[in-house]
Design a protein around this motif. Sequence first.
Motif, PDB file in Angstrom:
ATOM      1  N   GLU A 110     -28.841  54.350 -13.866  1.00  0.00           N
ATOM      2  CA  GLU A 110     -28.868  53.823 -13.156  1.00  0.00           C
ATOM      3  C   GLU A 110     -29.174  53.175 -11.846  1.00  0.00           C
ATOM      4  O   GLU A 110     -29.391  51.560 -11.137  1.00  0.00           O
ATOM      5  N   TRP A 111     -30.582  53.576 -11.699  1.00  0.00           N
ATOM      6  CA  TRP A 111     -31.590  52.958 -10.855  1.00  0.00           C
ATOM      7  C   TRP A 111     -31.805  51.748 -10.739  1.00  0.00           C
ATOM      8  O   TRP A 111     -32.395  50.916  -9.905  1.00  0.00           O
ATOM      9  N   PRO A 112     -32.218  51.069 -11.802  1.00  0.00           N
ATOM     10  CA  PRO A 112     -32.628  49.612 -12.270  1.00  0.00           C
ATOM     11  C   PRO A 112     -31.530  49.094 -11.703  1.00  0.00           C
ATOM     12  O   PRO A 112     -31.910  47.648 -10.747  1.00  0.00           O
ATOM     13  N   ARG A 113     -30.186  49.583 -12.066  1.00  0.00           N
ATOM     14  CA  ARG A 113     -29.780  48.109 -11.135  1.00  0.00           C
ATOM     15  C   ARG A 113     -29.274  48.552  -9.666  1.00  0.00           C
ATOM     16  O   ARG A 113     -28.919  47.103  -9.012  1.00  0.00           O
ATOM     17  N   THR A 114     -29.334  50.215  -8.975  1.00  0.00           N
ATOM     18  CA  THR A 114     -29.587  49.298  -7.800  1.00  0.00           C
ATOM     19  C   THR A 114     -30.874  49.048  -6.329  1.00  0.00           C
ATOM     20  O   THR A 114     -30.850  47.938  -5.982  1.00  0.00           O
ATOM     21  N   LEU A 115     -32.210  49.581  -8.080  1.00  0.00           N
ATOM     22  CA  LEU A 115     -33.550  48.147  -7.624  1.00  0.00           C
ATOM     23  C   LEU A 115     -33.031  46.349  -7.251  1.00  0.00           C
ATOM     24  O   LEU A 115     -33.296  45.760  -6.681  1.00  0.00           O
ATOM     25  N   ALA A 116     -32.749  46.394  -8.608  1.00  0.00           N
ATOM     26  CA  ALA A 116     -32.259  44.515  -8.477  1.00  0.00           C
ATOM     27  C   ALA A 116     -31.662  44.819  -7.856  1.00  0.00           C
ATOM     28  O   ALA A 116     -31.093  43.433  -7.211  1.00  0.00           O
ATOM     29  N   GLU A 117     -30.043  44.925  -7.052  1.00  0.00           N
ATOM     30  CA  GLU A 117     -29.652  44.546  -5.997  1.00  0.00           C
ATOM     31  C   GLU A 117     -30.441  44.466  -5.125  1.00  0.00           C
ATOM     32  O   GLU A 117     -30.325  44.072  -3.679  1.00  0.00           O
ATOM     33  N   ALA A 118     -31.062  45.286  -4.437  1.00  0.00           N
ATOM     34  CA  ALA A 118     -32.559  45.698  -3.494  1.00  0.00           C
ATOM     35  C   ALA A 118     -33.354  44.427  -3.205  1.00  0.00           C
ATOM     36  O   ALA A 118     -33.155  43.609  -2.160  1.00  0.00           O
ATOM     37  N   VAL A 119     -33.777  44.223  -4.348  1.00  0.00           N
ATOM     38  CA  VAL A 119     -34.425  42.649  -4.673  1.00  0.00           C
ATOM     39  C   VAL A 119     -33.401  41.390  -4.168  1.00  0.00           C
ATOM     40  O   VAL A 119     -34.076  40.452  -3.494  1.00  0.00           O
ATOM     41  N   GLN A 120     -32.624  41.164  -4.908  1.00  0.00           N
ATOM     42  CA  GLN A 120     -31.373  40.406  -4.487  1.00  0.00           C
ATOM     43  C   GLN A 120     -31.243  40.251  -3.105  1.00  0.00           C
ATOM     44  O   GLN A 120     -31.335  39.469  -2.339  1.00  0.00           O
ATOM     45  N   ASN A 121     -30.209  41.562  -2.680  1.00  0.00           N
ATOM     46  CA  ASN A 121     -29.828  41.429  -0.937  1.00  0.00           C
ATOM     47  C   ASN A 121     -31.572  40.786  -0.216  1.00  0.00           C
ATOM     48  O   ASN A 121     -30.831  40.401   0.748  1.00  0.00           O
ATOM     49  N   GLY A 122     -32.939  41.087  -0.675  1.00  0.00           N
ATOM     50  CA  GLY A 122     -33.938  41.053   0.161  1.00  0.00           C
ATOM     51  C   GLY A 122     -33.788  39.298  -0.412  1.00  0.00           C
ATOM     52  O   GLY A 122     -34.218  38.396   1.251  1.00  0.00           O
ATOM     53  N   LEU A 123     -33.858  38.723  -0.747  1.00  0.00           N
ATOM     54  CA  LEU A 123     -33.903  37.852  -1.240  1.00  0.00           C
ATOM     55  C   LEU A 123     -32.709  36.722  -0.049  1.00  0.00           C
ATOM     56  O   LEU A 123     -32.889  36.065   0.721  1.00  0.00           O
ATOM     57  N   LEU A 124     -32.534  37.411  -0.222  1.00  0.00           N
ATOM     58  CA  LEU A 124     -30.379  37.014   0.686  1.00  0.00           C
ATOM     59  C   LEU A 124     -30.912  36.551   2.164  1.00  0.00           C
ATOM     60  O   LEU A 124     -30.591  35.950   3.141  1.00  0.00           O
ATOM     61  N   ARG A 125     -31.644  37.988   2.132  1.00  0.00           N
ATOM     62  CA  ARG A 125     -31.912  37.884   3.929  1.00  0.00           C
ATOM     63  C   ARG A 125     -32.703  37.209   3.955  1.00  0.00           C
ATOM     64  O   ARG A 125     -32.647  36.777   5.798  1.00  0.00           O
ATOM     65  N   GLY A 126     -33.571  36.923   3.472  1.00  0.00           N
ATOM     66  CA  GLY A 126     -34.864  36.375   3.997  1.00  0.00           C
ATOM     67  C   GLY A 126     -34.540  34.538   3.950  1.00  0.00           C
ATOM     68  O   GLY A 126     -34.234  34.149   5.087  1.00  0.00           O
ATOM     69  N   ALA A 127     -33.624  34.271   2.875  1.00  0.00           N
ATOM     70  CA  ALA A 127     -32.718  32.960   3.254  1.00  0.00           C
ATOM     71  C   ALA A 127     -32.579  33.175   4.314  1.00  0.00           C
ATOM     72  O   ALA A 127     -31.907  31.702   4.779  1.00  0.00           O
ATOM     73  N   ARG A 128     -31.087  34.093   4.731  1.00  0.00           N
ATOM     74  CA  ARG A 128     -30.132  33.728   5.703  1.00  0.00           C
ATOM     75  C   ARG A 128     -31.032  33.570   6.718  1.00  0.00           C
ATOM     76  O   ARG A 128     -30.388  32.878   8.108  1.00  0.00           O
TER      77      ARG A 128
END
Length: 251
Positions: free
Chosen positions: A193-211
């Motif tokens: 489970e944790w690689p999927r959770t980490l990938a989601e955290a990375v993706q959300n970080g990119l989106l927050r920075g862009a926002r």
Amino acid sequence: MVAAVSGRGVREPGEEVQPSHPELADDPMGCFSLVGARCQEDMARTLNGDPSPGDVAQSVARANRWFDEALDSQEFSPPIACKRGCIHCCYNPVSLSQPEAVLLGLYLLAHWNEAELAALGRRAQTMASRIRGLSVEQMGEIRHELPCPLLMNGTCGAHSARPLVCRGWNSVDAGQCADSNAQGPMTMIESYEWPRTLAEAVQNGLLRGAREQGREVGFLRLANALVLMLEYGIEECVSGWLCKEPFFGRR
């Protein structure tokens, strides 16, 4: 923890498997949060000013590298079975964000020729038409019939620029993945489970920075994103998004 995954959800079996890296073992959510915040800061800094498309692509590449380094630092028991060239999980509609699309689009321009891009556009359009109007659950039921448009010569044609959803997926038994494609998506696939959770955290970080920097953020199915980029032009889509115009909002 190993999770058995079907096309419709996740089941948690009784066996607990702990990764060896102390940061993840002792405080996995804290580790995920720190990596996500690092990606957010890097993307916001990159977009502050007058960035080039290459600047954005490099920021996403750094985020992908941080994810890959975290994954490579772990000793899994049982080991992750996924290897480059294994394409069982490439039969599945996935989504990506605008920053990821920038990296992917520039990769395609640099590595694919005109004929390959034209063929990619046809494959993407076929898949986009097939999944139009379907719910996530409905797509899951036919996912084994949907080869990724990026598949080329039996492997991912954009492996180093693949979306984070692909990076986070994993399996401990490639045979289960093959059975899922052959027998249907309800076949159980054991995964961490944790690689999927980490990938989601990375993706959300990119989106927050862009926002933070006023860019359009969200998700689009990969096939639809490819159709958009190849129809309007990859460079036009990327440049427009950097100028705070819609990227995926063109349709």
